[in-house]
Design a protein around this motif. Structure first.
Motif, mmCIF file in Angstrom:
data_model
loop_
_atom_site.group_PDB
_atom_site.id
_atom_site.type_symbol
_atom_site.label_atom_id
_atom_site.label_comp_id
_atom_site.label_asym_id
_atom_site.label_seq_id
_atom_site.Cartn_x
_atom_site.Cartn_y
_atom_site.Cartn_z
ATOM 1 N N HIS A 14 0.802 -1.224 0.000
ATOM 2 C CA HIS A 14 0.000 0.000 0.000
ATOM 3 C C HIS A 14 0.836 1.276 0.000
ATOM 4 C CE1 HIS A 14 -2.558 -3.226 1.611
ATOM 5 N NE2 HIS A 14 -3.552 -2.572 1.047
ATOM 6 N N ASP A 15 2.153 1.136 0.112
ATOM 7 C CA ASP A 15 3.018 2.313 0.088
ATOM 8 C C ASP A 15 4.438 1.881 -0.270
ATOM 9 O OD1 ASP A 15 4.273 1.305 2.497
ATOM 10 O OD2 ASP A 15 2.679 2.251 3.663
ATOM 11 N N GLY A 16 5.343 2.863 -0.331
ATOM 12 C CA GLY A 16 6.709 2.582 -0.737
ATOM 13 C C GLY A 16 7.459 1.660 0.202
ATOM 14 N N VAL A 17 7.220 1.795 1.503
ATOM 15 C CA VAL A 17 7.911 0.943 2.480
ATOM 16 C C VAL A 17 7.498 -0.514 2.293
ATOM 17 C CG1 VAL A 17 8.190 0.429 4.933
ATOM 18 C CG2 VAL A 17 8.178 2.810 4.152
ATOM 19 N N GLU A 18 6.203 -0.757 2.166
ATOM 20 C CA GLU A 18 5.733 -2.129 1.955
ATOM 21 C C GLU A 18 6.232 -2.682 0.620
ATOM 22 O OE1 GLU A 18 1.523 -2.400 2.391
ATOM 23 O OE2 GLU A 18 1.546 -1.969 4.547
ATOM 24 N N LEU A 19 6.360 -1.820 -0.376
ATOM 25 C CA LEU A 19 6.874 -2.249 -1.675
ATOM 26 C C LEU A 19 8.306 -2.765 -1.550
ATOM 27 C CD1 LEU A 19 6.805 -2.451 -4.783
ATOM 28 C CD2 LEU A 19 7.428 -0.028 -4.865
ATOM 29 N N ILE A 20 9.154 -1.998 -0.882
ATOM 30 C CA ILE A 20 10.548 -2.415 -0.694
ATOM 31 C C ILE A 20 10.616 -3.701 0.128
ATOM 32 C CG2 ILE A 20 12.779 -1.778 0.273
ATOM 33 C CD1 ILE A 20 11.977 -0.257 -2.264
#
Length: 249
Positions: free
Chosen positions: A77-83
């Motif tokens: 749902h956001d950049g942190v979860e993507l990484i």
């Protein structure tokens, strides 16, 4: 088998290689006017990643099958979860090849099967839908690695049911799947995975030219919706193969 000139069921090596590459299939589909989710391609050597303009997103290996590398952490749902999801695929699954990030679609999770060889002798099986009603509400509604390989997971409770869809949606899925079957040079049988977006529009996720033949798999269940029992399904595949081979000789 090809080198030994042994006849066999299913698609040839080139088709299997094409469909193993999800990004390649996306590109071919877009070129043909087949709708696909928004997506970005991340290579292993990429140090800087352009964050997608779409969240939530689905993170998955670009190469692979059987939901390898796709878990509940794949929906971000956001950049942190993507990484974190990319790191999870790299470290937990030991995957060191490109990754595909696609817009996560919240609508019905669908699959369509074709047995035979278009444009003449073929059967389009009724569309199947993954039923997530038994899944806890805090988990993302995906049929991934846990659903197929981890019996103790809540995802093991996912069932398949015959989909109830508007006629125009069925028409789009069937027409596009047939076009892809021929364009990718699929043979004898194939499965096409689709999902609806928030507005109910179908978009192609993957093409599986070598779906499982198991008695309780998606292909067998879709065949049962068409009135074919397991034996009938196997016979239909064998008949399609025999007819294809006879025409090529």
């Amino acid at each position: 088998l090809e080198m030994l000139n042994i006849k066999y069921t299913g698609s040839g090596p080139q088709c299997l290689a094409f469909c193993y590459d999800k990004s390649l299939v996306r590109g071919i589909a877009k070129e043909m006017g087949v709708p696909v989710p928004e997506g970005i391609y991340i290579k292993p050597e990429d140090k800087i990643i352009d964050l997608p303009l779409f969240f939530p997103a689905m993170v998955k290996p670009n190469f692979g099958d059987s939901s390898f590398g796709i878990t509940q952490r794949s929906v971000v749902h956001d950049g942190v979860e993507l990484i974190n999801a990319i790191t999870d695929i790299r470290e937990r699954f030991g995957y060191d090849k490109p990754i595909l990030v696609e817009q996560f679609l919240p609508g019905k999770d669908l699959t369509l099967g074709i047995i035979g060889n278009p444009p003449k002798n073929y059967i389009i099986l009724p569309i199947s839908e993954d039923d997530y009603s038994a899944l806890p509400s805090d988990l993302p509604q995906i049929c991934g690695y846990e659903a197929k390989w981890l019996p103790d997971s809540p995802y093991w409770q996912i069932k398949s049911v015959q989909a109830k869809l508007p006629e125009d949606t069925i028409h789009i899925i069937e027409t596009c799947s047939l076009k892809l079957f021929e364009r990718l040079e699929c043979r004898d049988y194939c499965r096409f995975d689709w999902r609806l977006d928030a507005e109910g529009n179908p978009k192609l996720l993957e093409v599986n030219p070598n779906p499982g033949w198991c008695w309780d798999g998606h292909l067998a269940k879709m065949s049962s919706y068409a009135g074919l029992d397991y034996k009938d399904m196997l016979m239909a595949i064998l008949k399609a193969t025999e007819e294809r081979i006879a025409l090529s000789q």
